[in-house]
Design a protein around this motif. Structure first.
Motif, PDB file in Angstrom:
ATOM      1  N   CYS A 194       0.834  -1.203   0.000  1.00  0.00           N
ATOM      2  CA  CYS A 194       0.000   0.000   0.000  1.00  0.00           C
ATOM      3  C   CYS A 194       0.869   1.253   0.000  1.00  0.00           C
ATOM      4  O   CYS A 194       0.589   2.218  -0.717  1.00  0.00           O
ATOM      5  N   ILE A 195       1.939   1.247   0.797  1.00  0.00           N
ATOM      6  CA  ILE A 195       2.839   2.403   0.847  1.00  0.00           C
ATOM      7  C   ILE A 195       3.499   2.616  -0.512  1.00  0.00           C
ATOM      8  O   ILE A 195       3.540   3.737  -1.028  1.00  0.00           O
ATOM      9  N   ALA A 196       4.026   1.543  -1.095  1.00  0.00           N
ATOM     10  CA  ALA A 196       4.668   1.640  -2.411  1.00  0.00           C
ATOM     11  C   ALA A 196       3.667   2.109  -3.458  1.00  0.00           C
ATOM     12  O   ALA A 196       3.971   2.972  -4.288  1.00  0.00           O
ATOM     13  N   SER A 197       2.463   1.563  -3.405  1.00  0.00           N
ATOM     14  CA  SER A 197       1.423   1.933  -4.365  1.00  0.00           C
ATOM     15  C   SER A 197       1.038   3.400  -4.246  1.00  0.00           C
ATOM     16  O   SER A 197       0.855   4.098  -5.250  1.00  0.00           O
ATOM     17  N   LEU A 198       0.942   3.869  -3.017  1.00  0.00           N
ATOM     18  CA  LEU A 198       0.542   5.265  -2.808  1.00  0.00           C
ATOM     19  C   LEU A 198       1.580   6.221  -3.386  1.00  0.00           C
ATOM     20  O   LEU A 198       1.233   7.211  -4.042  1.00  0.00           O
ATOM     21  N   VAL A 209       4.319  10.857   3.527  1.00  0.00           N
ATOM     22  CA  VAL A 209       3.689   9.566   3.840  1.00  0.00           C
ATOM     23  C   VAL A 209       3.692   9.332   5.348  1.00  0.00           C
ATOM     24  O   VAL A 209       2.688   8.920   5.932  1.00  0.00           O
ATOM     25  N   VAL A 210       4.822   9.603   5.987  1.00  0.00           N
ATOM     26  CA  VAL A 210       4.949   9.419   7.435  1.00  0.00           C
ATOM     27  C   VAL A 210       3.924  10.259   8.188  1.00  0.00           C
ATOM     28  O   VAL A 210       3.319   9.816   9.170  1.00  0.00           O
ATOM     29  N   ASN A 211       3.692  11.471   7.734  1.00  0.00           N
ATOM     30  CA  ASN A 211       2.801  12.407   8.427  1.00  0.00           C
ATOM     31  C   ASN A 211       1.305  12.129   8.220  1.00  0.00           C
ATOM     32  O   ASN A 211       0.469  12.724   8.907  1.00  0.00           O
ATOM     33  N   LEU A 212       0.969  11.251   7.287  1.00  0.00           N
ATOM     34  CA  LEU A 212      -0.437  11.013   6.971  1.00  0.00           C
ATOM     35  C   LEU A 212      -1.216  10.450   8.158  1.00  0.00           C
ATOM     36  O   LEU A 212      -0.761   9.528   8.827  1.00  0.00           O
ATOM     37  N   LEU A 270      -1.884   6.930   9.679  1.00  0.00           N
ATOM     38  CA  LEU A 270      -2.372   6.004   8.661  1.00  0.00           C
ATOM     39  C   LEU A 270      -1.511   4.747   8.631  1.00  0.00           C
ATOM     40  O   LEU A 270      -2.023   3.632   8.734  1.00  0.00           O
ATOM     41  N   PHE A 271      -0.204   4.917   8.527  1.00  0.00           N
ATOM     42  CA  PHE A 271       0.682   3.757   8.430  1.00  0.00           C
ATOM     43  C   PHE A 271       1.366   3.500   9.775  1.00  0.00           C
ATOM     44  O   PHE A 271       2.050   4.373  10.305  1.00  0.00           O
ATOM     45  N   ARG A 283       2.994   4.864  14.844  1.00  0.00           N
ATOM     46  CA  ARG A 283       3.290   5.456  13.543  1.00  0.00           C
ATOM     47  C   ARG A 283       4.633   4.954  13.020  1.00  0.00           C
ATOM     48  O   ARG A 283       5.624   4.914  13.740  1.00  0.00           O
ATOM     49  N   MET A 284       4.660   4.573  11.755  1.00  0.00           N
ATOM     50  CA  MET A 284       5.923   4.162  11.131  1.00  0.00           C
ATOM     51  C   MET A 284       6.858   5.356  11.016  1.00  0.00           C
ATOM     52  O   MET A 284       6.419   6.493  10.819  1.00  0.00           O
ATOM     53  N   THR A 285       8.152   5.095  11.106  1.00  0.00           N
ATOM     54  CA  THR A 285       9.135   6.160  10.971  1.00  0.00           C
ATOM     55  C   THR A 285       9.617   6.254   9.525  1.00  0.00           C
ATOM     56  O   THR A 285       9.440   5.324   8.734  1.00  0.00           O
ATOM     57  N   LYS A 286      10.236   7.375   9.210  1.00  0.00           N
ATOM     58  CA  LYS A 286      10.787   7.567   7.872  1.00  0.00           C
ATOM     59  C   LYS A 286      11.848   6.516   7.580  1.00  0.00           C
ATOM     60  O   LYS A 286      11.893   5.943   6.490  1.00  0.00           O
TER      61      LYS A 286
END
Length: 360
Positions: A194-198, A209-212, A270-271, A283-286
């Motif tokens: 999903c992350i790659a697709s986005l 992406v991280v901030n979403l 989100l992620f 939350r996932m990190t960068k």
């Protein structure tokens, strides 16, 4: 709330007290106009410079904080030449031309502020002599050169979808004899794809992406609201559209986000990731996202592919179907000069691109 900006602001607040008072004053002056991330890089560059000054005996300071204005004022041109050589030849890791140029630009900004803007109590410049004004810094980032370096290192045409599919399915086959890797992949493949697709369907930066947050998604309109780089208005989020492919992947991920990652209600990200030994998703990190993309890229056969090159991959594909101004807006570039990279990355004309996409 811009999560990455808050992290970098905290790091900046930690590092600034170790700088001389005039550097701290410079940071305060620049803070309304530059992001904490940029200023953090400035401080790291000054840290390197002051460490070098002291090691070379050009400053008698016991610590970086004690470096004086007089010591900067009396630097000679051969000292700056020596620093340049140090950056390009030091054993513990040489710097690319781009990095050296950036480090020298950081110094020029500081010296310019001290000699042209900042004043003492008698209204005289803090720095009477600016050695950095003599240093010519050649422009390194030419769109054509950047494009040449990216050739063959990004995903093109059908590879965009192939990479997403590989994360979903192919990687699992490649690590099927490694039980630990296979288990981790089964747990995270939907999120990772999903992350790659986005990114491949919108061109978002990894920090964006991280901030979403969950509230930033508008699935019906295929739109996200993101904090754009360079926009210091903490109350404004820019609407960014994404393609239908990303909508499907987002819906798939959202169906399992809560249960698979044990996300508490207070977590708005989100992620998320469920780290070893933890009971709740965070939350996932960068860094985690960057490492994740590199892991898949190596197995996919594109070892030079990074999370930022996913953005380049989208941009090149998007440019084939749109003009430079639409591409600039979609990517959040400050000027079309940056966007020119994608004009150099493709040999196809716009008419060919339209023909190729007309039946989709």
């Amino acid at each position: 709330m811009n999560i990455q900006k808050d992290i970098d602001r905290a790091r900046l607040d930690e590092k600034a007290p170790a700088m001389p008072w005039f550097v701290q004053q410079f940071i305060d002056y620049k803070l309304p106009d530059l992001s904490p991330s940029t200023l953090l890089e400035y401080v790291r560059d000054y840290e390197t410079f002051f460490n070098w000054l002291r090691s070379e005996g050009l400053s008698q300071a016991a610590s970086n904080r004690d470096v004086t204005l007089l010591e900067l004022e009396t630097l000679r041109m051969d000292s700056i030449t020596g620093y340049r050589l140090y950056l390009t030849t030091r054993r513990e890791g040489t710097n690319s031309r781009i990095t050296v140029s950036r480090k020298l630009s950081s110094l020029r900004s500081l010296f310019h502020y001290l000699s042209q803007i900042a004043e003492d109590e008698d209204f005289y410049p803090l720095l009477k002599r600016n050695i950095m004004a003599k240093v010519e810094i050649k422009r390194i980032h030419k769109p054509k050169d950047t494009a040449a370096k990216l050739k063959g290192k990004i995903l093109e045409e059908e590879e965009l979808q192939d990479f997403i599919t590989y994360i979903h399915e192919g990687y699992g086959h490649d690590v099927e004899n490694n039980k630990q890797a296979l288990y981790a992949h089964e747990q995270n493949k939907v999120r990772d794809a999903c992350i790659a697709s986005l990114i491949l369907n919108s061109g978002l930066r990894v920090s964006e992406v991280v901030n979403l947050n969950l509230a930033d998604i508008d699935l019906n309109n295929k739109m996200l609201h993101v904090y754009r780089k360079g926009n210091n208005d903490e109350t404004f989020k820019t609407p960014v559209y994404f393609r239908a492919q990303a909508k499907d992947d987002l819906e798939h991920y959202l169906q399992l986000r809560q249960t698979r990652y044990k996300v508490p209600k207070k977590e708005k990200a989100l992620f998320v990731a469920l780290r070893n030994g933890q009971n709740e998703g965070q939350r996932m990190t960068k860094r985690a996202i960057q490492a994740m993309i590199i892991k898949y890229a190596k197995r996919f056969g594109k070892p030079s592919l990074t999370v930022h090159k996913l953005r380049h991959s989208f941009a090149t594909d998007y440019y084939l179907q749109n003009d430079i101004y639409k591409t600039k807006e979609q990517l959040g570039h400050a000027s079309t000069e940056t966007t020119e990279v994608y004009a150099h990355l493709t040999d196809k004309t716009m008419s060919e691109a339209i023909e190729r996409r007309s039946d989709e």
